[in-house]
Design a protein around this motif. Structure first.
Motif, PDB file in Angstrom:
ATOM      1  N   ALA A  36      60.146 -29.788 -22.108  1.00  0.00           N
ATOM      2  CA  ALA A  36      60.518 -28.500 -23.018  1.00  0.00           C
ATOM      3  C   ALA A  36      59.422 -27.545 -22.863  1.00  0.00           C
ATOM      4  O   ALA A  36      59.836 -26.488 -22.635  1.00  0.00           O
ATOM      5  CB  ALA A  36      60.992 -28.985 -24.415  1.00  0.00           C
ATOM      6  N   PHE A  37      58.160 -28.043 -23.116  1.00  0.00           N
ATOM      7  CA  PHE A  37      57.331 -26.905 -23.080  1.00  0.00           C
ATOM      8  C   PHE A  37      56.982 -26.615 -21.783  1.00  0.00           C
ATOM      9  O   PHE A  37      56.902 -25.092 -21.308  1.00  0.00           O
ATOM     10  CB  PHE A  37      55.808 -27.465 -23.450  1.00  0.00           C
ATOM     11  CG  PHE A  37      54.637 -26.813 -23.083  1.00  0.00           C
ATOM     12  CD1 PHE A  37      54.420 -25.589 -24.086  1.00  0.00           C
ATOM     13  CD2 PHE A  37      54.014 -26.761 -21.894  1.00  0.00           C
ATOM     14  CE1 PHE A  37      53.295 -24.968 -23.889  1.00  0.00           C
ATOM     15  CE2 PHE A  37      53.088 -25.897 -21.820  1.00  0.00           C
ATOM     16  CZ  PHE A  37      52.744 -24.798 -22.653  1.00  0.00           C
ATOM     17  N   LEU A  69      55.528 -27.766 -29.786  1.00  0.00           N
ATOM     18  CA  LEU A  69      55.983 -28.569 -28.721  1.00  0.00           C
ATOM     19  C   LEU A  69      54.793 -29.380 -28.202  1.00  0.00           C
ATOM     20  O   LEU A  69      54.897 -30.716 -27.731  1.00  0.00           O
ATOM     21  CB  LEU A  69      56.595 -27.686 -27.695  1.00  0.00           C
ATOM     22  CG  LEU A  69      57.898 -27.427 -27.869  1.00  0.00           C
ATOM     23  CD1 LEU A  69      58.139 -26.200 -26.547  1.00  0.00           C
ATOM     24  CD2 LEU A  69      59.096 -28.304 -27.730  1.00  0.00           C
ATOM     25  N   LEU A  70      53.788 -28.685 -27.977  1.00  0.00           N
ATOM     26  CA  LEU A  70      52.135 -29.579 -27.404  1.00  0.00           C
ATOM     27  C   LEU A  70      52.156 -30.587 -28.584  1.00  0.00           C
ATOM     28  O   LEU A  70      51.513 -31.682 -28.165  1.00  0.00           O
ATOM     29  CB  LEU A  70      51.431 -28.523 -27.209  1.00  0.00           C
ATOM     30  CG  LEU A  70      51.597 -27.594 -26.106  1.00  0.00           C
ATOM     31  CD1 LEU A  70      50.580 -26.358 -25.966  1.00  0.00           C
ATOM     32  CD2 LEU A  70      51.700 -28.406 -24.646  1.00  0.00           C
ATOM     33  N   TRP A  85      52.045 -28.405 -15.217  1.00  0.00           N
ATOM     34  CA  TRP A  85      52.593 -28.059 -16.635  1.00  0.00           C
ATOM     35  C   TRP A  85      53.959 -27.807 -16.846  1.00  0.00           C
ATOM     36  O   TRP A  85      54.696 -28.326 -17.743  1.00  0.00           O
ATOM     37  CB  TRP A  85      51.911 -26.968 -17.376  1.00  0.00           C
ATOM     38  CG  TRP A  85      50.184 -27.020 -17.533  1.00  0.00           C
ATOM     39  CD1 TRP A  85      49.473 -28.171 -17.561  1.00  0.00           C
ATOM     40  CD2 TRP A  85      49.323 -25.988 -17.641  1.00  0.00           C
ATOM     41  NE1 TRP A  85      48.391 -27.942 -17.443  1.00  0.00           N
ATOM     42  CE2 TRP A  85      47.928 -26.473 -17.647  1.00  0.00           C
ATOM     43  CE3 TRP A  85      49.463 -24.630 -17.727  1.00  0.00           C
ATOM     44  CZ2 TRP A  85      46.825 -25.924 -17.985  1.00  0.00           C
ATOM     45  CZ3 TRP A  85      48.083 -23.993 -17.804  1.00  0.00           C
ATOM     46  CH2 TRP A  85      46.840 -24.300 -18.215  1.00  0.00           C
ATOM     47  N   GLU A  86      54.334 -27.128 -15.846  1.00  0.00           N
ATOM     48  CA  GLU A  86      56.040 -26.689 -15.815  1.00  0.00           C
ATOM     49  C   GLU A  86      56.643 -27.852 -15.571  1.00  0.00           C
ATOM     50  O   GLU A  86      57.825 -27.788 -16.048  1.00  0.00           O
ATOM     51  CB  GLU A  86      56.304 -25.478 -14.885  1.00  0.00           C
ATOM     52  CG  GLU A  86      55.503 -24.099 -15.323  1.00  0.00           C
ATOM     53  CD  GLU A  86      55.838 -23.157 -14.391  1.00  0.00           C
ATOM     54  OE1 GLU A  86      56.387 -23.261 -13.114  1.00  0.00           O
ATOM     55  OE2 GLU A  86      55.431 -21.965 -14.510  1.00  0.00           O
ATOM     56  N   GLN A  87      56.428 -28.787 -14.613  1.00  0.00           N
ATOM     57  CA  GLN A  87      57.228 -30.210 -14.694  1.00  0.00           C
ATOM     58  C   GLN A  87      57.154 -31.160 -15.620  1.00  0.00           C
ATOM     59  O   GLN A  87      57.785 -32.104 -15.626  1.00  0.00           O
ATOM     60  CB  GLN A  87      56.624 -30.740 -13.002  1.00  0.00           C
ATOM     61  CG  GLN A  87      57.058 -29.741 -11.958  1.00  0.00           C
ATOM     62  CD  GLN A  87      56.326 -30.445 -10.681  1.00  0.00           C
ATOM     63  OE1 GLN A  87      55.567 -31.170 -10.807  1.00  0.00           O
ATOM     64  NE2 GLN A  87      56.716 -29.810  -9.679  1.00  0.00           N
ATOM     65  N   GLY A  88      56.293 -30.803 -16.634  1.00  0.00           N
ATOM     66  CA  GLY A  88      56.290 -31.610 -17.798  1.00  0.00           C
ATOM     67  C   GLY A  88      55.162 -33.002 -17.382  1.00  0.00           C
ATOM     68  O   GLY A  88      54.900 -33.948 -18.119  1.00  0.00           O
ATOM     69  N   SER A  92      58.133 -37.669 -26.258  1.00  0.00           N
ATOM     70  CA  SER A  92      56.958 -37.192 -25.877  1.00  0.00           C
ATOM     71  C   SER A  92      57.248 -36.421 -24.354  1.00  0.00           C
ATOM     72  O   SER A  92      56.713 -35.371 -24.125  1.00  0.00           O
ATOM     73  CB  SER A  92      55.599 -37.943 -25.921  1.00  0.00           C
ATOM     74  OG  SER A  92      55.749 -38.990 -25.044  1.00  0.00           O
ATOM     75  N   ALA A  93      57.877 -37.456 -23.625  1.00  0.00           N
ATOM     76  CA  ALA A  93      58.026 -36.773 -22.292  1.00  0.00           C
ATOM     77  C   ALA A  93      59.037 -35.642 -22.419  1.00  0.00           C
ATOM     78  O   ALA A  93      58.987 -34.932 -21.682  1.00  0.00           O
ATOM     79  CB  ALA A  93      58.781 -37.853 -21.248  1.00  0.00           C
ATOM     80  N   HIS A  94      60.079 -35.778 -23.163  1.00  0.00           N
ATOM     81  CA  HIS A  94      61.168 -34.742 -23.513  1.00  0.00           C
ATOM     82  C   HIS A  94      60.615 -33.604 -24.040  1.00  0.00           C
ATOM     83  O   HIS A  94      60.602 -32.502 -23.640  1.00  0.00           O
ATOM     84  CB  HIS A  94      62.325 -35.240 -24.567  1.00  0.00           C
ATOM     85  CG  HIS A  94      63.069 -34.332 -24.884  1.00  0.00           C
ATOM     86  ND1 HIS A  94      64.220 -33.743 -23.818  1.00  0.00           N
ATOM     87  CD2 HIS A  94      63.496 -33.347 -25.897  1.00  0.00           C
ATOM     88  CE1 HIS A  94      64.810 -32.865 -24.293  1.00  0.00           C
ATOM     89  NE2 HIS A  94      64.589 -32.435 -25.568  1.00  0.00           N
TER      90      HIS A  94
END
Length: 79
Positions: A10-11, A75-76, A43-46, A4-6
């Motif tokens: 990626a998102f 992805l989400l 969001w961009e940093q995940g 999920s972190a990956h």
């Protein structure tokens, strides 16, 4: 890194790439979506992901084609 972190990362990378492609700053995109530039950064940093309420507006702002929209949704969903 767990799955999920990956996928969250990626998102975030896909979002950053799309944002830069359309020439928006984090602050400007946040303004369009009714969130802060800091939220876009997270969001961009995940660290976080957008909620369903802003997702459609986000994809519209990025000018995503249908296939790209489906990739982002998957992805989400996996995050």
């Amino acid at each position: 890194m767990e799955a999920s972190a990956h996928t969250t990362l990626a998102f975030g990378q896909a979002l950053r790439s799309s944002r830069l492609k359309v020439g928006l700053s984090q602050a400007k995109l946040g303004e369009l979506l009714g969130v802060t530039g800091k939220t876009i950064c997270l969001w961009e940093q995940g660290v976080q992901v957008p909620n369903v309420r802003v997702l459609a507006t986000l994809m519209d702002a990025m000018g995503l084609e249908q296939v790209q929209r489906l990739v982002w949704i998957e992805l989400l969903r996996a995050a």
